[in-house]
Design an enzyme around this catalytic site. Structure first.
Site, PDB file in Angstrom:
ATOM      1  N   LEU A   1      30.050  33.042  13.921  1.00 37.82           N
ATOM      2  CA  LEU A   1      31.484  32.775  14.016  1.00 37.82           C
ATOM      3  C   LEU A   1      31.883  32.636  15.477  1.00 37.82           C
ATOM      4  CD1 LEU A   1      34.314  32.518  12.790  1.00 37.82           C
ATOM      5  CD2 LEU A   1      34.484  35.020  12.849  1.00 37.82           C
TER       6      LEU A   1
ATOM      7  N   SER B   1      42.658  45.220  29.452  1.00 35.96           N
ATOM      8  CA  SER B   1      42.043  45.596  30.715  1.00 35.96           C
ATOM      9  C   SER B   1      43.108  46.030  31.712  1.00 35.96           C
ATOM     10  CB  SER B   1      41.270  44.404  31.302  1.00 35.96           C
ATOM     11  OG  SER B   1      40.901  44.638  32.642  1.00 35.96           O
ATOM     12  N   SER B   2      42.735  46.923  32.628  1.00 38.51           N
ATOM     13  CA  SER B   2      43.671  47.381  33.654  1.00 38.51           C
ATOM     14  C   SER B   2      44.014  46.290  34.656  1.00 38.51           C
ATOM     15  CB  SER B   2      43.080  48.586  34.400  1.00 38.51           C
ATOM     16  OG  SER B   2      41.879  48.221  35.056  1.00 38.51           O
ATOM     17  N   CYS B   3      43.285  45.163  34.666  1.00 35.08           N
ATOM     18  CA  CYS B   3      43.569  44.089  35.619  1.00 35.08           C
ATOM     19  C   CYS B   3      44.875  43.366  35.296  1.00 35.08           C
ATOM     20  CB  CYS B   3      42.421  43.093  35.672  1.00 35.08           C
ATOM     21  SG  CYS B   3      42.301  42.036  34.221  1.00 35.08           S
TER      22      CYS B   3
ATOM     23  N   TYR C   1      41.615  35.775  34.130  1.00 39.80           N
ATOM     24  CA  TYR C   1      41.300  36.744  33.077  1.00 39.80           C
ATOM     25  C   TYR C   1      42.507  37.625  32.785  1.00 39.80           C
ATOM     26  CZ  TYR C   1      39.032  40.674  30.711  1.00 39.80           C
ATOM     27  OH  TYR C   1      38.697  41.656  29.812  1.00 39.80           O
TER      28      TYR C   1
ATOM     29  N   LYS D   1      44.653  38.277  29.258  1.00 38.74           N
ATOM     30  CA  LYS D   1      44.833  39.581  28.609  1.00 38.74           C
ATOM     31  C   LYS D   1      46.315  39.941  28.480  1.00 38.74           C
ATOM     32  CE  LYS D   1      41.788  41.068  27.222  1.00 38.74           C
ATOM     33  NZ  LYS D   1      41.018  40.601  26.035  1.00 38.74           N
TER      34      LYS D   1
ATOM     35  N   HIS E   1      29.738  44.173  36.123  1.00 40.55           N
ATOM     36  CA  HIS E   1      30.755  44.936  36.830  1.00 40.55           C
ATOM     37  C   HIS E   1      30.088  45.854  37.859  1.00 40.55           C
ATOM     38  CE1 HIS E   1      33.298  43.845  33.255  1.00 40.55           C
ATOM     39  NE2 HIS E   1      34.132  43.627  34.243  1.00 40.55           N
TER      40      HIS E   1
ATOM     41  N   ARG F   1      20.802  47.791  41.149  1.00 42.87           N
ATOM     42  CA  ARG F   1      20.364  47.560  42.529  1.00 42.87           C
ATOM     43  C   ARG F   1      19.690  48.798  43.113  1.00 42.87           C
ATOM     44  NH1 ARG F   1      24.685  45.334  46.349  1.00 42.87           N
ATOM     45  NH2 ARG F   1      22.821  45.041  47.637  1.00 42.87           N
TER      46      ARG F   1
ATOM     47  N   ASP G   1      37.018  42.849  48.655  1.00 38.38           N
ATOM     48  CA  ASP G   1      37.196  44.193  48.114  1.00 38.38           C
ATOM     49  C   ASP G   1      37.921  44.185  46.775  1.00 38.38           C
ATOM     50  OD1 ASP G   1      35.972  45.991  49.840  1.00 38.38           O
ATOM     51  OD2 ASP G   1      37.665  46.005  51.229  1.00 38.38           O
TER      52      ASP G   1
END
Length: 323
Positions: A41, A109-111, A138, A142, A181, A189, A280
């Site tokens: 789907l 999302s907090s963005c 994005y 949202k 993220h 890393r 940043d």
């Protein structure tokens, strides 16, 4: 019997929600859990989503499907981020309503909050300023999802709720070296640096931005808590034109401090350097979670413990990860 459709069950959050619902079912709750893979789907396909809802007719929908990624991914694929997320939200929310679904929970999302909003970020800060440029497409998608839920509630009397989590992490996260993220990217890393005996790891930006991190299992508990709240209690803690609820732990940490924590957990003994030439993003993002706390929920998983658990999952599964 309650028939629940979980959209996005293969993602970190959707998968954790599905597992928790399965546990409830095994414990005796009368639940039928419906899922579909992307191959089965495509949620950006309006006709396919319409046919799915007409056929399955779920009682309740949890919308955890989304195209997500970190700063690099958002900067590189802005058109995909705004298009795919808008289409998913429009198709799922509208076709849920058309199929008679009265209850829906959307994960955001907090963005969604402006770049320069006072900290910690309250729900009423929405649409009060300019968004962070690196993830604006994005964020706009949202925000549209929140407003879709609010609009369908106002016009049609349905009960569509939205929860806005802070940065999430945990088992099942995306550890891609470029598109993940910040926390899973750091885990990968530093793991590889420790494994290969690298003397220095350079992290993006100045290391000064502060971020809040919530374990995915806490997010699941919060989401189901909000979903299960009686409508009168939920409405008493929201506003008709401001129906979303923040979900977080209420504390933050600098990116450099986070890198030090990940280095310790992964066994990296070298130097940690910063690269101020890289963006940043917003300097601080901390959720005001008093509204959710007043309703009776708060996070319980300690960040260091949660990262250690996530690293264990990574060690068990990283050979199968792409990239």
């Amino acid at each position: 019997m309650t028939k629940i459709y979980v959209a996005g069950h293969r993602g970190m959050v959707g998968g954790a929600i599905t597992r928790r619902l399965e546990a409830r079912k095994e414990a005796g709750e009368a639940l039928e859990i419906v899922t579909r893979t992307h191959a089965e789907l495509n949620l950006t396909d309006q006709a396919a989503v319409r046919a799915f809802f007409e056929s399955e007719k779920p009682d309740l929908v949890i919308l955890a499907a989304a195209k997500v990624g970190g700063i690099h991914a958002n900067n590189t694929y802005p058109a995909e981020f705004i298009y795919e997320n808008l289409m998913i939200e429009c198709n799922v929310i509208h076709q849920a309503y058309a199929a008679g679904v009265k209850r829906l929970l959307q994960l955001g999302s907090s963005c969604i909050y402006p770049k320069a909003v006072p900290q910690p970020m309250k729900e009423d800060a929405l649409l009060t300023g300019t968004l962070e440029p690196t993830n604006e497409p994005y964020a706009i998608a949202k925000i549209a999802g929140i407003k879709l839920c609010e609009s369908y509630n106002r016009q049609y009397g349905v009960d569509y709720r939205s929860v806005m989590p802070t940065n999430l992490y945990g088992p099942g996260d995306n550890f891609h070296p470029e598109n993940s993220h910040v926390l899973p990217a750091l885990i990968r890393r530093f793991h590889e640096a420790a494994r290969d005996g690298v003397e220095e790891v350079i992290i993006w930006g100045s290391g000064k931005p502060r971020r809040e991190f919530l374990h995915v299992d806490d997010m699941v508990e919060a989401s189901l808590f909000v979903l299960d709240l009686p409508k009168d209690i939920y409405n008493a803690n929201t506003e008709p034109m401001l129906s979303h609820i923040n979900v977080g732990c209420g504390t933050d940490i600098s990116i450099f401090e986070l890198a030090e924590m990940v280095a310790e957990i992964t066994g990296f003994k070298g130097r940690i350097a910063t690269d101020p030439s890289k963006p940043d993003g917003t300097m601080r993002k901390l959720m005001d979670v008093r509204r959710l706390a007043n309703m009776g929920w708060k996070a319980s998983i300690d960040l260091q413990d949660g990262i250690a658990e996530t690293y264990d999952w990574f060690l068990e599964n990283h050979d199968d990860l792409r990239g």
